[in-house]
Write a protein that holds these residues in place. Structure first.
Motif, PDB file in Angstrom:
ATOM      1  N   TYR B  94      -7.579  16.216  -7.983  1.00  0.00           N
ATOM      2  CA  TYR B  94      -7.851  17.643  -8.077  1.00  0.00           C
ATOM      3  C   TYR B  94      -7.005  18.363  -7.042  1.00  0.00           C
ATOM      4  CZ  TYR B  94     -11.678  15.805 -10.769  1.00  0.00           C
ATOM      5  OH  TYR B  94     -12.412  15.128 -11.693  1.00  0.00           O
ATOM      6  N   GLY B  95      -6.596  19.531  -7.292  1.00  0.00           N
ATOM      7  CA  GLY B  95      -5.718  20.251  -6.383  1.00  0.00           C
ATOM      8  C   GLY B  95      -4.266  19.937  -6.666  1.00  0.00           C
ATOM      9  N   GLN B  96      -3.422  20.268  -5.713  1.00  0.00           N
ATOM     10  CA  GLN B  96      -1.982  20.137  -5.943  1.00  0.00           C
ATOM     11  C   GLN B  96      -1.400  18.857  -5.371  1.00  0.00           C
ATOM     12  OE1 GLN B  96      -0.117  22.085  -7.757  1.00  0.00           O
ATOM     13  NE2 GLN B  96      -1.691  23.600  -8.190  1.00  0.00           N
ATOM     14  N   ASN B  97      -2.195  18.066  -4.664  1.00  0.00           N
ATOM     15  CA  ASN B  97      -1.614  16.932  -3.955  1.00  0.00           C
ATOM     16  C   ASN B  97      -1.630  15.652  -4.779  1.00  0.00           C
ATOM     17  OD1 ASN B  97      -1.289  18.640  -1.800  1.00  0.00           O
ATOM     18  ND2 ASN B  97      -3.160  17.986  -0.777  1.00  0.00           N
ATOM     19  N   PHE B  98      -0.654  14.793  -4.472  1.00  0.00           N
ATOM     20  CA  PHE B  98      -0.531  13.498  -5.136  1.00  0.00           C
ATOM     21  C   PHE B  98      -0.764  12.378  -4.134  1.00  0.00           C
ATOM     22  CE2 PHE B  98       1.073  14.095  -9.442  1.00  0.00           C
ATOM     23  CZ  PHE B  98       1.389  15.443  -9.432  1.00  0.00           C
ATOM     24  N   VAL B  99      -1.289  11.265  -4.643  1.00  0.00           N
ATOM     25  CA  VAL B  99      -1.397  10.031  -3.874  1.00  0.00           C
ATOM     26  C   VAL B  99      -0.370   9.058  -4.435  1.00  0.00           C
ATOM     27  CG1 VAL B  99      -2.862   8.055  -3.331  1.00  0.00           C
ATOM     28  CG2 VAL B  99      -3.843  10.359  -3.390  1.00  0.00           C
ATOM     29  N   PHE B 100       0.402   8.449  -3.543  1.00  0.00           N
ATOM     30  CA  PHE B 100       1.464   7.542  -3.965  1.00  0.00           C
ATOM     31  C   PHE B 100       1.024   6.089  -3.882  1.00  0.00           C
ATOM     32  CE2 PHE B 100       5.436   9.909  -4.505  1.00  0.00           C
ATOM     33  CZ  PHE B 100       5.034  11.167  -4.090  1.00  0.00           C
ATOM     34  N   GLY B 101       1.523   5.283  -4.815  1.00  0.00           N
ATOM     35  CA  GLY B 101       1.354   3.847  -4.729  1.00  0.00           C
ATOM     36  C   GLY B 101       2.383   3.255  -3.785  1.00  0.00           C
ATOM     37  N   PRO B 102       2.259   1.947  -3.464  1.00  0.00           N
ATOM     38  CA  PRO B 102       3.175   1.309  -2.510  1.00  0.00           C
ATOM     39  C   PRO B 102       4.546   1.011  -3.092  1.00  0.00           C
ATOM     40  CG  PRO B 102       1.605  -0.280  -3.326  1.00  0.00           C
ATOM     41  CD  PRO B 102       1.180   1.056  -3.874  1.00  0.00           C
ATOM     42  N   GLY B 103       4.690   1.062  -4.416  1.00  0.00           N
ATOM     43  CA  GLY B 103       5.994   0.884  -5.026  1.00  0.00           C
ATOM     44  C   GLY B 103       6.275  -0.513  -5.549  1.00  0.00           C
ATOM     45  N   THR B 104       7.190  -0.577  -6.507  1.00  0.00           N
ATOM     46  CA  THR B 104       7.755  -1.830  -7.018  1.00  0.00           C
ATOM     47  C   THR B 104       9.238  -1.799  -6.718  1.00  0.00           C
ATOM     48  OG1 THR B 104       6.165  -2.166  -8.807  1.00  0.00           O
ATOM     49  CG2 THR B 104       8.341  -3.174  -9.063  1.00  0.00           C
ATOM     50  N   ARG B 105       9.707  -2.804  -5.991  1.00  0.00           N
ATOM     51  CA  ARG B 105      11.133  -2.857  -5.656  1.00  0.00           C
ATOM     52  C   ARG B 105      11.850  -3.699  -6.703  1.00  0.00           C
ATOM     53  NH1 ARG B 105      13.757  -0.899  -1.680  1.00  0.00           N
ATOM     54  NH2 ARG B 105      11.873  -0.535  -0.451  1.00  0.00           N
ATOM     55  N   LEU B 106      12.721  -3.047  -7.480  1.00  0.00           N
ATOM     56  CA  LEU B 106      13.440  -3.694  -8.579  1.00  0.00           C
ATOM     57  C   LEU B 106      14.884  -3.960  -8.190  1.00  0.00           C
ATOM     58  CD1 LEU B 106      13.772  -4.557 -11.571  1.00  0.00           C
ATOM     59  CD2 LEU B 106      14.302  -2.165 -12.087  1.00  0.00           C
ATOM     60  N   SER B 107      15.318  -5.168  -8.477  1.00  0.00           N
ATOM     61  CA  SER B 107      16.718  -5.527  -8.277  1.00  0.00           C
ATOM     62  C   SER B 107      17.261  -6.062  -9.598  1.00  0.00           C
ATOM     63  CB  SER B 107      16.847  -6.588  -7.179  1.00  0.00           C
ATOM     64  OG  SER B 107      18.184  -6.985  -7.029  1.00  0.00           O
TER      65      SER B 107
END
Lengths: 113, 110
Positions: B94-107
């Protein structure tokens, strides 16, 4: 590319010293954000602004303060830097709305010794 | 605090292979974004999905938002070395903010 610059791009400082990072935009976007990025944590929101002099805390705001006296500038201050604040700091801007697309700056790498 | 999980954490594949990366949470989100980040640069937005079950295609990339709006996937067809990078998902409650995940590093290896 959205007009966002961050300064400095790299900084090394010592524990206990104050540090200010600057984010400057030329897009006249309403919202501005400061994130830190650390391995394994993705991006974590420190503080954000929804207008001139309107700011609020994010997920990891302890030890940080911000100010926004003009639409185009958003400053992040570490009052007394600690080694745990060594990180890469990103500024982002957005216009809000249902999609709220964020555009990120190039980042500032801060090392606190 | 809403938490996002991404899998796999790391992925190394050969050029031409297909792959899928995932973003999951126990929370319901109003929208979800995917970003790609290259070394030394800020994240760049790839797509925003807002409707449960929504599928969006961007050239060789296909994004899907789960029916319950708790998860998303990114599928890359015929991966190229230029696809190499850190893929981040970001979810909005809710609101304008986002929560980010830790990411997937692709090579992607040539």
């Amino acid at each position: 590319d959205a007009g966002i610059t961050q300064s400095p791009r790299h900084k090394v400082t010592e524990t206990g010293t104050p540090v200010t990072l600057r984010c400057h935009q030329t897009e006249n976007h309403r919202y501005m954000y400061w994130y830190r990025q650390d391995p394994g944590h993705g991006l974590r929101l420190i503080h954000y602004s929804y207008g001139v002099k309107d700011t609020d805390k994010g997920e990891v705001s302890d030890g940080y303060s911000v100010s926004r006296s003009k639409t185009e500038d958003f400053l992040l201050t570490l009052e007394s830097a600690t080694s745990s604040q060594t990180s890469v700091y990103f500024c982002a801007i957005s216009e809000g709305g249902p999609y709220n697309e964020q555009f990120f700056g190039p980042g500032t790498r801060l090392t606190v010794l | 605090t809403q938490l996002l999980e991404q899998s796999p954490q790391f992925l190394s594949i050969q050029e031409g292979e297909n792959l899928t990366v995932y973003c999951n949470s126990s929370s319901v989100f109003s929208s979800l974004q995917w970003y790609r980040q290259e070394p030394g640069e800020g994240p760049v937005l790839l797509v925003t999905v807002v409707t449960g079950g929504e599928v969006k295609k961007l050239k060789r990339l296909t994004f899907q938002f789960g029916d319950a709006r708790k998860d998303s996937s990114l599928h890359i067809t015929a991966a190229q070395p230029g696809d190499t990078g850190l893929y981040l998902c970001a979810a909005r409650g809710y609101g304008q903010n986002f929560v980010f995940g830790p990411g997937t590093r692709l090579s992607v290896l040539p």
